[in-house]
Design an enzyme around this catalytic site. Structure first.
Site, PDB file in Angstrom:
ATOM      1  N   GLU A   1       7.060  -8.792  -3.450  1.00 15.81           N
ATOM      2  CA  GLU A   1       6.980  -8.705  -1.998  1.00 15.81           C
ATOM      3  C   GLU A   1       7.188 -10.061  -1.338  1.00 15.81           C
ATOM      4  O   GLU A   1       6.911 -11.119  -1.915  1.00 15.81           O
ATOM      5  CB  GLU A   1       5.643  -8.107  -1.559  1.00 15.81           C
ATOM      6  CG  GLU A   1       4.411  -8.908  -1.935  1.00 15.81           C
ATOM      7  CD  GLU A   1       3.118  -8.166  -1.618  1.00 15.81           C
ATOM      8  OE1 GLU A   1       3.093  -6.923  -1.746  1.00 15.81           O
ATOM      9  OE2 GLU A   1       2.132  -8.826  -1.262  1.00 15.81           O
TER      10      GLU A   1
ATOM     11  N   ARG B   1      -6.668  -4.067  -8.222  1.00 14.90           N
ATOM     12  CA  ARG B   1      -7.649  -4.828  -7.453  1.00 14.90           C
ATOM     13  C   ARG B   1      -8.822  -5.265  -8.325  1.00 14.90           C
ATOM     14  O   ARG B   1      -9.235  -4.547  -9.227  1.00 14.90           O
ATOM     15  CB  ARG B   1      -8.162  -3.994  -6.276  1.00 14.90           C
ATOM     16  CG  ARG B   1      -7.050  -3.497  -5.346  1.00 14.90           C
ATOM     17  CD  ARG B   1      -7.589  -2.545  -4.282  1.00 14.90           C
ATOM     18  NE  ARG B   1      -6.518  -2.062  -3.427  1.00 14.90           N
ATOM     19  CZ  ARG B   1      -5.768  -0.992  -3.669  1.00 14.90           C
ATOM     20  NH1 ARG B   1      -6.008  -0.278  -4.764  1.00 14.90           N
ATOM     21  NH2 ARG B   1      -4.815  -0.638  -2.848  1.00 14.90           N
TER      22      ARG B   1
END
Length: 387
Positions: free
Chosen positions: A139, A272
């Site tokens: 990204e 996460r």
């Protein structure tokens, strides 16, 4: 919204009409989102009724764009005519899918501490049922306002010094791991010992320094979460409007605040380690984490942000008069300032459009700022064959 009136369709080899089409895009209401950024950009009342974290522009099944006034999803349109919408070159390289996902991201509170898998890890993990997509998620974030991120490990010596200054005996083994050049082992030691969070946060609150202040801020929002200590291991990146940061696979990161445009591989694979109410998987994060992966500040070259990712390329187009865009690529245009016309379709701030690959070259005219998402060029490093 301004409707697509008078746009001249073209016809693909399959006989389907293609044209520049106005999009309607879903907004994600994650708890860390802003109640002002997206609402202000799109001309809605501020504050919004609740947090608005991300606007998704693309075909990902978790939030595909719709054709305004039509009701069909962009994913359905691409699926019905991949060659006409994506073009033969994109289909040959990436398969019958739009390879990128564009977003507006509005960060009012810090995101989770997270990492994204590589292409190989994503495919293998998807087969195991760990990841929702078999695709990687590199990204790029480009700031619209001042934007702050933590990304990549700071030097082991600097991290060891920050921890040692707190004079907390429970941190001595973590400091030793850093001094031995083992940042991943140090991160594991922090994440697996929630019992020491309170004393470390107390020590950090007694020292006035931005790095320690951030630990205290995170601990207030996520009490008892050992991930609030991880920022002491990470580098801070402060982006001014127009500046961008690229994060490849394996880069540990956490966005702190700001409003920006993101473009990424069309994947929702996120692992996460904390700072979230969403599922956490410390073991998987440590498995795919690459301590040597470096976040890359990216400067625009003639308005183009060049990255190693074959899935995408981002253009920042300042329109003052007429600006031509070559044909042949599936593009999403996002207006963030002013009023810009894409051929016969008007776009105001917050509005977007899809341009099929088989549409003739598009001319942007008027006055404003437009971000243009497209697949990466064929000669971009890292290009791989479509699955």
């Amino acid at each position: 919204m301004i409707k697509d009136v008078g746009a001249v369709p073209t016809v693909t080899a399959s006989g389907r009409a293609t044209r520049v089409r106005l999009l309607s895009n879903p907004v994600k209401d994650y708890a860390w989102g802003s109640r002002s950024d997206l609402a202000a950009l799109t001309g809605r009342p501020v504050p919004a009724p609740g947090p608005e974290a991300e606007m998704w522009l693309g075909t990902h099944p978790a939030g595909p764009s719709l054709l305004a006034g039509d009701g069909r999803s962009l994913a359905d349109v691409v699926g019905a005519d991949p060659l006409g919408q994506l073009g033969p070159a994109t289909v040959a390289r990436h398969g019958e899918r739009l390879p990128y996902l564009m977003k507006l991201i509005a960060v009012a509170q810090p995101l989770s501490l997270q990492v994204h898998p590589s292409a190989e890890q994503a495919a293998e993990g998807h087969a195991r049922g760990v990841y929702v997509d078999p695709w990687p998620k590199p990204e790029l974030v480009c700031a619209l306002t001042p934007f702050t991120a933590l990304a990549g490990f700071r030097s082991a010596g600097q991290a060891a010094m920050l921890l040692a200054r707190l004079c907390v005996p429970a941190l001595e083994d973590v400091v030793s791991l850093l001094e031995a050049g083992s940042p991943v082992a140090a991160l594991r030691a922090l994440l697996e010992r929630p019992e020491m969070v309170e004393q470390v946060v107390w020590a950090a609150s007694a020292v006035h320094h931005p790095d320690y202040d951030l630990v205290v801020r995170l601990a207030r929002r996520h009490p008892g979460d050992p991930a609030c200590l991880a920022p002491l291991l990470l580098r801070r990146h402060d982006l001014a409007p127009g500046e961008a940061l690229f994060l490849g696979a394996g880069v540990l990161h956490c966005y702190l605040d700001g409003f920006g445009v993101e473009i990424m591989g069309s994947s929702d694979n996120v692992v996460r380690a904390g700072l979230t109410a969403k599922p956490v998987d410390v073991e998987e994060l440590l498995r795919v984490l690459d301590p040597g992966a470096i976040p890359l500040p990216v400067e625009a070259r003639d308005g183009v942000y060049v990255t190693p990712s074959p899935e995408f390329r981002l253009r920042r187009v300042a329109v003052d008069g007429e600006v031509p865009l070559d044909g042949g690529l599936p593009r999403i245009l996002l207006c963030v300032e002013g009023r810009v016309r894409a051929d016969t379709l008007d776009l105001r701030a917050g509005e977007s459009a899809f341009v099929p690959a088989t549409h003739p070259p598009v001319t942007l005219s008027g006055y404003g700022l437009v971000f243009c998402a497209e697949p990466g060029p064929a000669d971009q490093p890292g290009v791989r064959a479509a699955r």
